[in-house]
Design a protein around this motif. Structure first.
Motif, PDB file in Angstrom:
ATOM      1  N   LEU A 840       0.776  -1.238  -0.128  1.00 41.11           N
ATOM      2  CA  LEU A 840       0.039   0.067   0.035  1.00 41.11           C
ATOM      3  C   LEU A 840       0.864   1.090  -0.110  1.00 41.11           C
ATOM      4  CD1 LEU A 840      -3.027  -0.583   2.309  1.00 41.11           C
ATOM      5  CD2 LEU A 840      -3.050  -0.184   0.068  1.00 41.11           C
ATOM      6  N   LEU A 841       1.935   1.260   0.855  1.00 45.28           N
ATOM      7  CA  LEU A 841       2.520   2.537   0.990  1.00 45.28           C
ATOM      8  C   LEU A 841       3.213   2.827  -0.290  1.00 45.28           C
ATOM      9  CD1 LEU A 841       4.020   4.251   2.848  1.00 45.28           C
ATOM     10  CD2 LEU A 841       5.943   2.936   3.355  1.00 45.28           C
ATOM     11  N   LEU A 873      -3.305  -3.631 -14.584  1.00 44.60           N
ATOM     12  CA  LEU A 873      -2.158  -4.109 -15.460  1.00 44.60           C
ATOM     13  C   LEU A 873      -0.831  -4.067 -14.965  1.00 44.60           C
ATOM     14  CD1 LEU A 873      -1.913  -5.740 -18.074  1.00 44.60           C
ATOM     15  CD2 LEU A 873      -1.686  -3.564 -19.375  1.00 44.60           C
ATOM     16  N   GLU A 874      -0.448  -2.720 -14.344  1.00 46.41           N
ATOM     17  CA  GLU A 874       0.670  -2.477 -13.765  1.00 46.41           C
ATOM     18  C   GLU A 874       0.888  -3.531 -12.619  1.00 46.41           C
ATOM     19  OE1 GLU A 874       3.104   1.353 -12.002  1.00 46.41           O
ATOM     20  OE2 GLU A 874       1.216   1.527 -12.906  1.00 46.41           O
ATOM     21  N   GLN A 875      -0.078  -3.471 -11.823  1.00 53.23           N
ATOM     22  CA  GLN A 875      -0.056  -4.460 -10.708  1.00 53.23           C
ATOM     23  C   GLN A 875       0.176  -6.011 -11.137  1.00 53.23           C
ATOM     24  OE1 GLN A 875      -1.942  -4.414  -6.966  1.00 53.23           O
ATOM     25  NE2 GLN A 875      -3.037  -2.423  -7.488  1.00 53.23           N
ATOM     26  N   LEU A 876      -0.434  -6.207 -12.311  1.00 51.62           N
ATOM     27  CA  LEU A 876      -0.333  -7.725 -12.689  1.00 51.62           C
ATOM     28  C   LEU A 876       1.355  -7.757 -13.149  1.00 51.62           C
ATOM     29  CD1 LEU A 876      -1.526 -10.398 -13.816  1.00 51.62           C
ATOM     30  CD2 LEU A 876      -2.108  -9.481 -15.970  1.00 51.62           C
ATOM     31  N   LEU A 877       1.776  -6.896 -13.814  1.00 47.13           N
ATOM     32  CA  LEU A 877       3.109  -7.028 -14.307  1.00 47.13           C
ATOM     33  C   LEU A 877       4.176  -6.821 -13.111  1.00 47.13           C
ATOM     34  CD1 LEU A 877       2.858  -5.089 -17.597  1.00 47.13           C
ATOM     35  CD2 LEU A 877       3.044  -7.328 -17.314  1.00 47.13           C
ATOM     36  N   ARG A 925      -5.686 -21.575   1.900  1.00 48.91           N
ATOM     37  CA  ARG A 925      -5.530 -20.538   3.015  1.00 48.91           C
ATOM     38  C   ARG A 925      -4.485 -19.612   2.625  1.00 48.91           C
ATOM     39  NH1 ARG A 925      -4.894 -25.091   6.783  1.00 48.91           N
ATOM     40  NH2 ARG A 925      -7.006 -25.561   7.698  1.00 48.91           N
ATOM     41  N   LEU A 926      -3.393 -20.180   1.953  1.00 51.43           N
ATOM     42  CA  LEU A 926      -2.318 -19.163   1.466  1.00 51.43           C
ATOM     43  C   LEU A 926      -2.565 -18.251   0.484  1.00 51.43           C
ATOM     44  CD1 LEU A 926       0.787 -18.680   1.698  1.00 51.43           C
ATOM     45  CD2 LEU A 926       0.945 -20.349   0.026  1.00 51.43           C
ATOM     46  N   TYR A 927      -3.261 -18.798  -0.640  1.00 52.54           N
ATOM     47  CA  TYR A 927      -3.497 -17.946  -1.804  1.00 52.54           C
ATOM     48  C   TYR A 927      -4.857 -16.928  -1.432  1.00 52.54           C
ATOM     49  CZ  TYR A 927      -0.336 -21.070  -4.093  1.00 52.54           C
ATOM     50  OH  TYR A 927       0.807 -21.658  -4.520  1.00 52.54           O
ATOM     51  N   SER A 928      -5.596 -17.364  -0.215  1.00 53.68           N
ATOM     52  CA  SER A 928      -6.929 -16.686  -0.085  1.00 53.68           C
ATOM     53  C   SER A 928      -6.260 -15.451   0.332  1.00 53.68           C
ATOM     54  CB  SER A 928      -7.820 -17.373   0.593  1.00 53.68           C
ATOM     55  OG  SER A 928      -8.188 -18.509  -0.043  1.00 53.68           O
ATOM     56  N   ILE A 929      -5.462 -15.319   1.372  1.00 57.79           N
ATOM     57  CA  ILE A 929      -4.789 -14.346   2.174  1.00 57.79           C
ATOM     58  C   ILE A 929      -4.126 -13.294   1.041  1.00 57.79           C
ATOM     59  CG2 ILE A 929      -3.231 -13.581   3.954  1.00 57.79           C
ATOM     60  CD1 ILE A 929      -3.785 -16.107   5.342  1.00 57.79           C
ATOM     61  N   VAL A 930      -3.334 -14.033   0.180  1.00 58.33           N
ATOM     62  CA  VAL A 930      -2.455 -13.020  -0.844  1.00 58.33           C
ATOM     63  C   VAL A 930      -3.532 -12.388  -1.694  1.00 58.33           C
ATOM     64  CG1 VAL A 930      -1.008 -12.902  -2.482  1.00 58.33           C
ATOM     65  CG2 VAL A 930      -0.670 -14.637  -0.581  1.00 58.33           C
ATOM     66  N   ILE A 931      -4.736 -13.058  -2.112  1.00 57.83           N
ATOM     67  CA  ILE A 931      -5.392 -12.507  -3.219  1.00 57.83           C
ATOM     68  C   ILE A 931      -6.308 -11.373  -2.413  1.00 57.83           C
ATOM     69  CG2 ILE A 931      -7.532 -12.916  -4.540  1.00 57.83           C
ATOM     70  CD1 ILE A 931      -6.508 -15.690  -5.141  1.00 57.83           C
ATOM     71  N   PHE A 932      -6.755 -11.730  -1.286  1.00 54.94           N
ATOM     72  CA  PHE A 932      -7.435 -10.660  -0.430  1.00 54.94           C
ATOM     73  C   PHE A 932      -6.743  -9.398  -0.593  1.00 54.94           C
ATOM     74  CE2 PHE A 932      -8.375  -8.625   3.729  1.00 54.94           C
ATOM     75  CZ  PHE A 932      -9.641  -8.407   3.535  1.00 54.94           C
ATOM     76  N   MET A 933      -5.267  -9.719  -0.017  1.00 57.15           N
ATOM     77  CA  MET A 933      -4.407  -8.433   0.061  1.00 57.15           C
ATOM     78  C   MET A 933      -4.396  -7.650  -1.123  1.00 57.15           C
ATOM     79  SD  MET A 933      -0.257  -8.496   0.939  1.00 57.15           S
ATOM     80  CE  MET A 933       0.060  -8.859  -0.895  1.00 57.15           C
ATOM     81  N   LEU A 934      -4.186  -8.346  -2.223  1.00 57.16           N
ATOM     82  CA  LEU A 934      -4.189  -7.566  -3.513  1.00 57.16           C
ATOM     83  C   LEU A 934      -5.420  -6.907  -3.675  1.00 57.16           C
ATOM     84  CD1 LEU A 934      -2.006  -9.995  -5.690  1.00 57.16           C
ATOM     85  CD2 LEU A 934      -1.244  -8.056  -4.712  1.00 57.16           C
ATOM     86  N   LEU A 935      -6.443  -7.363  -3.873  1.00 60.16           N
ATOM     87  CA  LEU A 935      -7.745  -6.965  -3.988  1.00 60.16           C
ATOM     88  C   LEU A 935      -8.042  -5.615  -3.187  1.00 60.16           C
ATOM     89  CD1 LEU A 935     -10.075 -10.047  -4.777  1.00 60.16           C
ATOM     90  CD2 LEU A 935      -8.798  -8.454  -6.327  1.00 60.16           C
ATOM     91  N   LEU A 936      -7.884  -5.929  -1.971  1.00 57.09           N
ATOM     92  CA  LEU A 936      -7.869  -4.851  -0.824  1.00 57.09           C
ATOM     93  C   LEU A 936      -7.040  -3.782  -1.373  1.00 57.09           C
ATOM     94  CD1 LEU A 936      -9.384  -3.381   1.480  1.00 57.09           C
ATOM     95  CD2 LEU A 936      -7.565  -4.685   2.863  1.00 57.09           C
ATOM     96  N   GLY A 937      -6.075  -4.030  -1.668  1.00 56.37           N
ATOM     97  CA  GLY A 937      -4.976  -2.802  -2.051  1.00 56.37           C
ATOM     98  C   GLY A 937      -5.397  -2.264  -3.333  1.00 56.37           C
ATOM     99  N   LEU A 938      -6.018  -2.883  -4.397  1.00 57.09           N
ATOM    100  CA  LEU A 938      -6.191  -2.381  -5.388  1.00 57.09           C
ATOM    101  C   LEU A 938      -7.425  -1.487  -5.376  1.00 57.09           C
ATOM    102  CD1 LEU A 938      -6.137  -2.379  -8.793  1.00 57.09           C
ATOM    103  CD2 LEU A 938      -7.453  -4.390  -8.887  1.00 57.09           C
ATOM    104  N   GLY A 939      -8.445  -1.879  -4.405  1.00 55.40           N
ATOM    105  CA  GLY A 939      -9.538  -1.152  -4.084  1.00 55.40           C
ATOM    106  C   GLY A 939      -9.178   0.215  -3.554  1.00 55.40           C
ATOM    107  N   ILE A 940      -8.110   0.195  -2.598  1.00 54.82           N
ATOM    108  CA  ILE A 940      -7.929   1.288  -1.956  1.00 54.82           C
ATOM    109  C   ILE A 940      -7.335   2.240  -3.209  1.00 54.82           C
ATOM    110  CG2 ILE A 940      -6.125   2.439  -0.382  1.00 54.82           C
ATOM    111  CD1 ILE A 940      -6.840  -0.187   1.304  1.00 54.82           C
ATOM    112  N   LEU A 941      -6.360   1.707  -3.937  1.00 58.11           N
ATOM    113  CA  LEU A 941      -5.686   2.456  -4.991  1.00 58.11           C
ATOM    114  C   LEU A 941      -6.862   2.911  -5.828  1.00 58.11           C
ATOM    115  CD1 LEU A 941      -2.627   0.326  -5.615  1.00 58.11           C
ATOM    116  CD2 LEU A 941      -2.928   2.344  -4.249  1.00 58.11           C
TER     117      LEU A 941
END
Length: 959
Positions: A840-841, A873-877, A925-941
């Protein structure tokens, strides 16, 4: 003061960056602080568990300490003085010194042995005399109950001392209550008489007040009132006192690792005090728990070493994080630093201002971190696997000095990590700073120094070393007593992950250029602009991508390591036991009973039958026990003899009912060439059929279709036919005994265990009917207490019970396995939090830095959806590629390094064979946490992008 105010204002202006930095320091201090807190907590709990096991298995209360002084030729005054001094020492110094509550302090006094002369004895001869001692115990009346008679008087009655005795003592002396005995011995003053007036027994059977569980040490003693003993024998010296003892009953359930040193020191102090008070060396000591307690110092060292090694990957990430955030803070102020330098400010002055800021943050983190570490310790204690938690009894969690010491070291290292970018920035002038801004594609330091290649080389060397060590352990049959994990087993995978990740990031810019070149004529403007942005600013994404790569890769590796160790431990126990419960009952037989105690030995070969005949009890009660789903009869003869042609030997014979056995036993899938039940079907088809182990087939050259004669001592051999050859069978370990062979020497493999499996009905009919085991498979969710109650009600007369669930729970509570599961889980959670904050930072600062660019894009016609698409797309890359790299590296690290974890077991005798295991739930569990982190970050951005005002962005550009 002005400098301090300026620093505070600067921190307020950069509050988000400063908060992120503080979060990283706080997590570092808290994580490091958990190590001594958790080590003490888990070892304290395991110490109490081990002491409980000691009490259950040996029937001895472990929380006791016994010491005794024996007197020789001391005067009565000297004896009384020594006893008084030791009483004061034991009560005032020793009792508080143990560090745990004292339930009882029993003071025992003994007279020298005296001879008893019953009343009316006309001829007193030394041969007819019986000896005894008079004793007193403090607070004795509170722990006994009278079976007969009354309590003795506290003063002599008509010159006779009234005493208490055990029922066995009355029988030994062939007396009844109120019999008066005359005492005879050297140095007795006058005629002394005693009279037993009461027979006592324990008030509670399990009362630890009594050193001897059966009161056998009191069967030759007469118990007299404590005060009367002190008055007449210690002070009055009517009979010389021969010994004085002190027996501590301690509440060992309150024993913790922090008390261990106190306990041992107090034990040493008591021994030294006792030995210092006697002229002749006459003393006794007994501390049942001392051996169990002292070994915990070594276990604490091993556990601390393991915890440090487990935390190395997370500490590396935290170091990266703090360096990155500090770098971001300095980058935003590089222009100010360069201007200050150009106007004459000294480097130390600039560094000092940042140092004061860092000291404030580190001091607050140091003060708060250990308390947060206490909370994290509770998370560790509740872990039962990777990202898996269960409800456990609360661990004794306490702050200790080491938590603050370790936290202080972590804060100091964090402080140094913060200053590194500052020191580097102060070396650049204003001209150099402007040049650096124009050269955004400079190579990072680790690429210039080839740290990726170095890390990979070290990790591969470590892997080779582990493989060589594992080969030696297998070939030499070496053993480990407990679950032991080499700390380097986690350091090397972390280095591999770091090195491989950096190496792939070195190659990633070339992949971007290739993608850009392939589609440069067809890419839409948004993708074209994104590829240009990522390609030209690749060095800016390095820290973020390294974060994500290490987080995901170490998460995948941690999941594989934890799952593999947990499942292999569970499979080893289940295979070794064979079923959920294994019961052995006592069968009626014609074997002569053993001779009574004290009887002269007899030649049993003349009376015992050559073949013992047994009466089989009913099998139906086993099926009716609560929770039982399936029961099976399993006959096991450890040393059966076999012969085939000229070849013979000794093997373990197992007789089963194939259908019942297949349903009741536990056997892992894919361990044999064919499903396990197909082998059982082979012997079900013909009563003569047997299965033999591959070790037997190879050592004796047998094959399918051969006839083999089987029997045992005093039982005639009968013919069987080999229908199949198997490598494994429930409870059977085909590996030679640990340390007995060198696997590289073919000639020494002939002592490998051998197995024969046949039909129980044929073995019982043609060989002999002997006691068999009962294997039980339980229904899901069964109650152990109800099952044991059912056994008690059925009166089955069991001689042994093997409880697989109990063994599994014991293994799960091993401190090293708990530490493994807890720290891997905690480390991953902290890594995810740190990565999320860093993610996020970075993107928030990146969006703020590109406000003008985004405003222009909105102004020239790009919609918000297209702008968000560019961001995605930038986040994907960047982030997406980092996650894919992390998954690939994590799986590769698991395949390479996790097999070496069999060193934690006895690799030369490991059954079933060690197998790397993965579970889908771990990765979900592992990928759920990571995907949640990315989606939350993308939503904030995305929300931040939607708040951009085009006119404000363009006005900012004009300014």
């Amino acid at each position: 003061m002005a400098l301090f105010v300026m620093i505070i204002r600067k921190m307020v202006q950069n509050k988000w960056l400063v908060s992120s930095m503080f979060f990283g320091i706080l997590m570092t201090v808290a994580l490091v602080g958990t190590m001594p807190i958790y080590s003490e907590a888990i070892l304290s709990r395991m110490l109490v568990k081990d002491l409980e096991t000691f009490q259950n298995e040996k029937g001895i209360y472990p929380g006791t300490h016994w010491s005794m002084i024996g007197f020789y030729n001391e005067t009565s005054e000297k004896r009384a003085s020594l006893i008084a001094q030791m009483d004061r020492f034991m009560a005032a110094e020793a009792a508080p010194g143990f560090g745990i509550p004292v339930k009882e302090l029993v003071q025992e006094r003994r007279t020298k042995s005296v001879s008893l002369i019953p009343p009316g004895t006309e001829q007193d001869t030394k041969k007819s005399r019986q000896s005894a001692t008079l004793r007193s115990y403090s607070e004795f009346e509170d722990h006994i109950k009278l079976e007969d008679g009354r309590m003795p008087a506290k003063q002599p009655v008509d010159g006779v001392y009234e005493v208490l005795v055990t029922d066995q003592a009355l029988a030994n002396y062939k007396a009844v209550l109120d019999t008066v005995f005359l005492l005879k011995a050297d140095k007795i003053q006058g005629n002394l008489k005693i009279k037993p007036v009461g027979v006592f027994t324990k008030k509670q059977d399990d009362d630890p007040y009594f050193r001897n569980a059966g009161l056998s040490d009191m069967n030759s003693a007469f118990i007299i009132d404590e005060g009367l003993f002190a008055q007449e024998f210690i002070k009055g010296n009517r009979i010389p006192v021969s010994a004085s003892g002190w027996f501590f009953v301690l509440d060992y359930s309150k024993m913790e690792l922090r008390n261990v040193s106190q306990f041992i020191d107090t034990d040493k102090a008591i021994r030294a005090k006792v030995k210092g008070k006697i002229v002749q060396f006459q003393s006794e000591f007994n501390t049942p728990a001392l051996a169990t307690i002292t070994e915990y110092f070594e276990r604490a060292k091993q556990l601390n070493k393991l915890m440090w090694s487990l935390n190395v990957p997370v500490l590396i990430m935290l170091g990266f994080y703090m360096f990155m955030v500090s770098n971001l803070i300095v980058d935003r102020q590089k222009n100010e630093i360069a201007i200050l330098r150009s106007r004459g400010a000294a480097r130390w002055q600039i560094v000092l201002s940042f140092a004061i800021e860092g000291l404030l943050l580190c001091a607050i983190a140091w003060a708060a971190g250990p308390f947060i570490g206490m909370g994290l310790t509770k998370v560790l204690g509740a872990s039962n696997g990777f990202l898996e938690f269960v409800q456990r009894s609360r661990m004794p969690v306490h702050l200790n000095d080491q938590a603050f010491l370790y936290g202080g070291i972590a804060a100091a290292v964090s402080f140094l990590m913060m200053l590194i970018p500052v020191v580097l920035a102060t070396r650049v002038s204003i001209v150099g700073h402007k040049q650096q801004l124009a050269r955004m594609q400079r190579l990072p330091f680790w690429h210039k120094a080839f740290l990726d290649v170095a890390a990979l080389a070290v990790s591969i060397y470590g892997l080779t070393t582990f493989n060589s060590r594992l080969k030696d352990l297998k070939s030499l049959g070496l053993s480990t007593d407990d679950l032991r994990i080499d700390p380097l087993q986690f350091v090397m995978p972390a280095l591999f992950v770091l090195g491989a990740g950096l190496l792939l990031l070195r190659l990633y810019p070339f992949v971007l250029k290739l993608v850009y070149w392939i589609g440069r004529k067809w890419w839409p403007p948004s993708l074209y602009a994104t590829l240009i942005q990522v390609g030209r600013s690749n060095s800016q994404y390095q820290f973020l991508m390294v974060f994500l790569i290490m987080t995901i890769a170490i998460g995948v590796f941690s999941a594989g390591a934890a799952r593999t160790l947990n499942n292999n431990t569970e499979d080893r126990i289940r295979y070794g036991n064979g079923a959920d419960f294994v019961l052995q009952a006592q069968w009626q037989n014609d074997k002569p009973p053993p001779p009574p105690p004290g009887a002269p030995p007899t030649d049993t070969s003349l009376t015992a039958p050559k073949v013992i005949h047994y009466l089989e009890p009913s099998f139906d009660p086993y099926m009716k026990l609560p929770g039982v789903e399936q029961a099976a009869k399993v006959f096991v003869k450890e040393k059966a003899t076999f012969a085939s042609g000229e070849k013979s030997g000794v093997a373990m014979l197992v007789g089963v009912d194939s259908d019942d056995f297949g349903r009741a036993s536990w056997f892992p899938n894919k361990l044999l060439d064919y499903p396990f039940y197909e082998y059982l079907n082979l012997i079900a088809a013909d009563p003569r059929a047997v299965l033999i182990s591959r070790t037997l087939a190879e050592q004796r050259g047998l094959k399918k279709g051969d006839t083999i004669y089987v029997g045992w001592e005093e039982i005639s051999s009968q013919p069987f036919v080999v229908f199949g050859i198997i490598d494994y069978f429930p409870t059977f370990n085909p590996n030679p005994p640990i340390g007995s062979i060198d696997a590289s020497d073919e000639e020494t493999k002939q002592n490998a265990p051998m197995l024969i499996v046949g039909n129980l009905s044929r073995i019982q009919f043609q060989l002999a009917l002997e006691p068999y085991q009962v294997w039980l498979k339980m229904k899901p969710g069964y109650s152990t207490s109800e099952f044991y109650d059912g056994i008690e009600k059925s009166k089955l007369g069991l001689t042994s019970i093997v409880n697989t669930r109990e063994d599994l729970n014991k293994a799960k509570n091993d401190p090293f396995l708990l530490a493994l599961n807890g720290i891997l889980t905690l480390g991953f959670i902290i890594s995810i939090l740190i990565s999320f904050v860093g993610f996020l930072l970075y993107w928030i600062l990146s969006l703020k830095g590109r406000t003008l660019q985004n405003g222009i894009m909105r102004a020239i016609g790009l919609s918000l959806r297209q702008l968000i698409g560019m961001l995605a797309l930038e986040q994907l890359l960047t982030s997406g590629v980092a996650i894919l790299i992390g998954v690939a590296i994590g799986n590769l690290a698991s395949l390479l390094f996790v097999p070496n974890f069999q060193i934690a077991f006895n690799p030369g005798s490991l059954v079933p064979p060690f197998k790397v295991m993965f579970a889908a739930i771990d990765f979900i569990r592992l990928y759920s946490i990571v995907i949640f982190m990315l989606l939350l970050g993308l939503g904030i951005l995305s929300y931040m992008l939607s708040r951009i005002r085009v006119h404000q962005a363009l006005k900012l550009g004009e300014d």
